[in-house]
Design a protein around this motif. Structure first.
Motif, PDB file in Angstrom:
ATOM      1  N   UNK A  35       0.619  -1.098   0.292  1.00  0.00           N
ATOM      2  CA  UNK A  35       0.176   0.248   0.037  1.00  0.00           C
ATOM      3  C   UNK A  35       0.966   1.027   0.224  1.00  0.00           C
ATOM      4  N   UNK A  36       0.183   1.800  -1.336  1.00  0.00           N
ATOM      5  CA  UNK A  36       1.772   3.429  -1.027  1.00  0.00           C
ATOM      6  C   UNK A  36       0.948   3.975  -0.891  1.00  0.00           C
ATOM      7  N   UNK A  37       1.787   5.438  -0.779  1.00  0.00           N
ATOM      8  CA  UNK A  37       1.563   6.279   0.378  1.00  0.00           C
ATOM      9  C   UNK A  37       1.580   7.917   0.090  1.00  0.00           C
ATOM     10  N   UNK A  38       1.159   8.786   0.421  1.00  0.00           N
ATOM     11  CA  UNK A  38       2.065  10.358  -0.466  1.00  0.00           C
ATOM     12  C   UNK A  38       1.611  10.523   0.983  1.00  0.00           C
ATOM     13  N   UNK A  39       2.667  11.301   1.835  1.00  0.00           N
ATOM     14  CA  UNK A  39       2.799  11.761   2.602  1.00  0.00           C
ATOM     15  C   UNK A  39       3.250  13.908   3.047  1.00  0.00           C
ATOM     16  N   UNK A  57      -3.973  -5.517  -6.696  1.00  0.00           N
ATOM     17  CA  UNK A  57      -4.311  -7.149  -6.561  1.00  0.00           C
ATOM     18  C   UNK A  57      -6.486  -7.565  -5.684  1.00  0.00           C
ATOM     19  N   UNK A  58      -5.968  -6.316  -4.738  1.00  0.00           N
ATOM     20  CA  UNK A  58      -7.044  -5.740  -4.098  1.00  0.00           C
ATOM     21  C   UNK A  58      -8.089  -4.913  -4.518  1.00  0.00           C
ATOM     22  N   UNK A  59      -8.005  -4.507  -5.508  1.00  0.00           N
ATOM     23  CA  UNK A  59      -8.539  -3.648  -6.161  1.00  0.00           C
ATOM     24  C   UNK A  59      -7.855  -2.456  -6.027  1.00  0.00           C
ATOM     25  N   UNK A  60      -6.587  -1.716  -5.376  1.00  0.00           N
ATOM     26  CA  UNK A  60      -6.695  -0.691  -5.434  1.00  0.00           C
ATOM     27  C   UNK A  60      -7.390   0.720  -5.182  1.00  0.00           C
ATOM     28  N   UNK A  61      -7.314   0.248  -3.969  1.00  0.00           N
ATOM     29  CA  UNK A  61      -8.690   1.107  -2.493  1.00  0.00           C
ATOM     30  C   UNK A  61      -7.735   2.258  -2.062  1.00  0.00           C
ATOM     31  N   UNK A  70     -11.419  14.532  -2.070  1.00  0.00           N
ATOM     32  CA  UNK A  70     -12.141  15.293  -2.970  1.00  0.00           C
ATOM     33  C   UNK A  70     -11.319  16.156  -3.504  1.00  0.00           C
ATOM     34  N   UNK A  71      -9.391  16.639  -3.118  1.00  0.00           N
ATOM     35  CA  UNK A  71      -9.173  17.080  -4.306  1.00  0.00           C
ATOM     36  C   UNK A  71      -8.204  17.139  -4.746  1.00  0.00           C
ATOM     37  N   UNK A  72      -6.916  16.239  -4.125  1.00  0.00           N
ATOM     38  CA  UNK A  72      -6.158  15.129  -4.337  1.00  0.00           C
ATOM     39  C   UNK A  72      -7.055  13.699  -4.830  1.00  0.00           C
ATOM     40  N   UNK A  73      -6.155  13.483  -5.631  1.00  0.00           N
ATOM     41  CA  UNK A  73      -6.310  11.589  -6.107  1.00  0.00           C
ATOM     42  C   UNK A  73      -4.811  11.124  -6.618  1.00  0.00           C
ATOM     43  N   UNK A  74      -4.748   9.908  -5.880  1.00  0.00           N
ATOM     44  CA  UNK A  74      -3.767   9.237  -5.898  1.00  0.00           C
ATOM     45  C   UNK A  74      -3.798   7.894  -7.043  1.00  0.00           C
ATOM     46  N   UNK A  75      -3.079   8.199  -7.465  1.00  0.00           N
ATOM     47  CA  UNK A  75      -3.054   6.293  -8.066  1.00  0.00           C
ATOM     48  C   UNK A  75      -1.718   6.122  -8.631  1.00  0.00           C
ATOM     49  N   UNK A  76      -1.845   4.587  -8.940  1.00  0.00           N
ATOM     50  CA  UNK A  76      -0.143   4.346  -9.056  1.00  0.00           C
ATOM     51  C   UNK A  76      -0.190   3.393 -10.451  1.00  0.00           C
ATOM     52  N   UNK A  77       0.953   3.273 -10.806  1.00  0.00           N
ATOM     53  CA  UNK A  77       1.074   2.053 -12.823  1.00  0.00           C
ATOM     54  C   UNK A  77       2.766   1.205 -12.027  1.00  0.00           C
TER      55      UNK A  77
END
Length: 119
Positions: A35-39, A57-61, A70-77
């Protein structure tokens, strides 16, 4: 350096920016299940987690701090071992150094990238 954040800069209030984080030295079998995160860490304040994204694999929740919801969106590749943070409607209180890591903060911290929101 295991994690390299980039894309920060000076933005006016209400503006948008996208941050990127790459993990070039992290092998795929380690990166993908994280699980990756921004701090972020503002001057004089503790580092706080603002967004996280689970394994594909877990749905990228995704999950967000109330201050950025509602202002920031995290995504991964996973194919590129990249994590992104799309930020919109930026506010002066978003000013901070932004870092990426897993949600436990267990990978060696990189230098982060500075975001300044100011007119």
């Amino acid at each position: 350096v295991q994690l390299q954040a980039s894309g920060g800069g000076l933005v006016q209030p209400g503006g948008s920016l996208r941050l990127s984080c790459k993990a070039p030295r992290m092998i795929t079998s380690v990166f993908n299940p994280y699980t990756m995160a921004w701090y972020r860490q503002a001057p004089g304040k503790q580092r706080e987690l603002v967004a996280r994204i689970g394994p594909v694999g877990g749905g990228a929740i995704t999950d967000y701090a109330d201050s950025v919801k509602d202002r920031f969106t995290i995504s991964r590749d996973n194919s590129k071992k990249m994590v992104y943070l799309q930020m919109t409607t930026l506010k002066p209180e978003d000013t901070a150094v932004y870092y990426c890591n897993n949600d436990q903060g267990s990978v060696a911290w990189g230098q982060g990238t500075q975001l300044t929101v100011s007119s």
